[in-house]
Design a protein around this motif. Structure first.
Motif, PDB file in Angstrom:
ATOM      1  N   THR A  98       0.833  -1.206   0.000  1.00 13.29           N
ATOM      2  CA  THR A  98       0.000   0.000   0.000  1.00 13.29           C
ATOM      3  C   THR A  98       0.868   1.256   0.000  1.00 13.29           C
ATOM      4  O   THR A  98       0.595   2.215  -0.748  1.00 13.29           O
ATOM      5  CB  THR A  98      -0.921  -0.006   1.231  1.00 13.29           C
ATOM      6  N   ARG A  99       1.918   1.269   0.808  1.00 16.24           N
ATOM      7  CA  ARG A  99       2.831   2.406   0.862  1.00 16.24           C
ATOM      8  C   ARG A  99       3.521   2.627  -0.482  1.00 16.24           C
ATOM      9  O   ARG A  99       3.620   3.764  -0.955  1.00 16.24           O
ATOM     10  CB  ARG A  99       3.881   2.179   1.949  1.00 16.24           C
ATOM     11  N   VAL A 100       3.934   1.572  -1.135  1.00 16.43           N
ATOM     12  CA  VAL A 100       4.603   1.706  -2.434  1.00 16.43           C
ATOM     13  C   VAL A 100       3.637   2.189  -3.499  1.00 16.43           C
ATOM     14  O   VAL A 100       3.984   3.036  -4.341  1.00 16.43           O
ATOM     15  CB  VAL A 100       5.243   0.345  -2.836  1.00 16.43           C
ATOM     16  N   LEU A 101       2.419   1.667  -3.501  1.00 12.38           N
ATOM     17  CA  LEU A 101       1.459   2.036  -4.532  1.00 12.38           C
ATOM     18  C   LEU A 101       0.953   3.481  -4.370  1.00 12.38           C
ATOM     19  O   LEU A 101       0.590   4.113  -5.356  1.00 12.38           O
ATOM     20  CB  LEU A 101       0.274   1.074  -4.538  1.00 12.38           C
ATOM     21  N   ARG A 102       0.966   3.976  -3.150  1.00 10.04           N
ATOM     22  CA  ARG A 102       0.529   5.366  -2.931  1.00 10.04           C
ATOM     23  C   ARG A 102       1.601   6.361  -3.346  1.00 10.04           C
ATOM     24  O   ARG A 102       1.319   7.526  -3.547  1.00 10.04           O
ATOM     25  CB  ARG A 102       0.169   5.574  -1.469  1.00 10.04           C
ATOM     26  N   GLY A 103       2.773   5.906  -3.455  1.00  4.66           N
ATOM     27  CA  GLY A 103       3.755   6.784  -4.017  1.00  4.66           C
ATOM     28  C   GLY A 103       4.889   7.092  -3.182  1.00  4.66           C
ATOM     29  O   GLY A 103       5.683   7.866  -3.200  1.00  4.66           O
TER      30      GLY A 103
END
Length: 103
Positions: A98-103
């Motif tokens: 989730t942290r990676v996909l949010r940017g």
């Protein structure tokens, strides 16, 4: 000498159950193949050492203790810790994704 065979049997059984537990788990990619095996064997060996040191391997009514108790404890700890690690790892993986996909 008869009690040493109980250790050998305990190690073989808990190791085999650990491998079977890993193979039967659909989400076994969350933890390594040796986690349930190593946990089961270590706990079984420690329980066997305690049981034999307490003298239960040589008492007539308690000869089953170094045979059965280490196997049961090894399998129980294997299952419990594997499920705990699996849940924590899954939560951490989802949080990282989730942290990676949010940017």
């Amino acid at each position: 000498m008869e009690t040493v065979w109980s250790l050998v049997i305990d190690v073989i059984v808990t190791g085999g159950v650990g491998f079977a537990l890993w193979a039967a788990d659909r989400r076994h990619g969350k933890y390594g193949i040796m986690l349930p095996v190593a946990l089961g064997v270590v706990i079984a060996c420690l329980a066997w050492i305690v049981a034999v040191a307490a003298g239960t391997g040589y008492l007539t009514g308690l000869i089953w203790v170094p045979w059965i108790v280490p196997m049961v404890l090894g399998v129980a700890v294997s299952v419990a810790v594997t499920k705990l690690v699996e849940r924590r790892r899954e939560k951490r993986d989802v949080a990282d994704l989730t942290r990676v996909l949010r940017g």
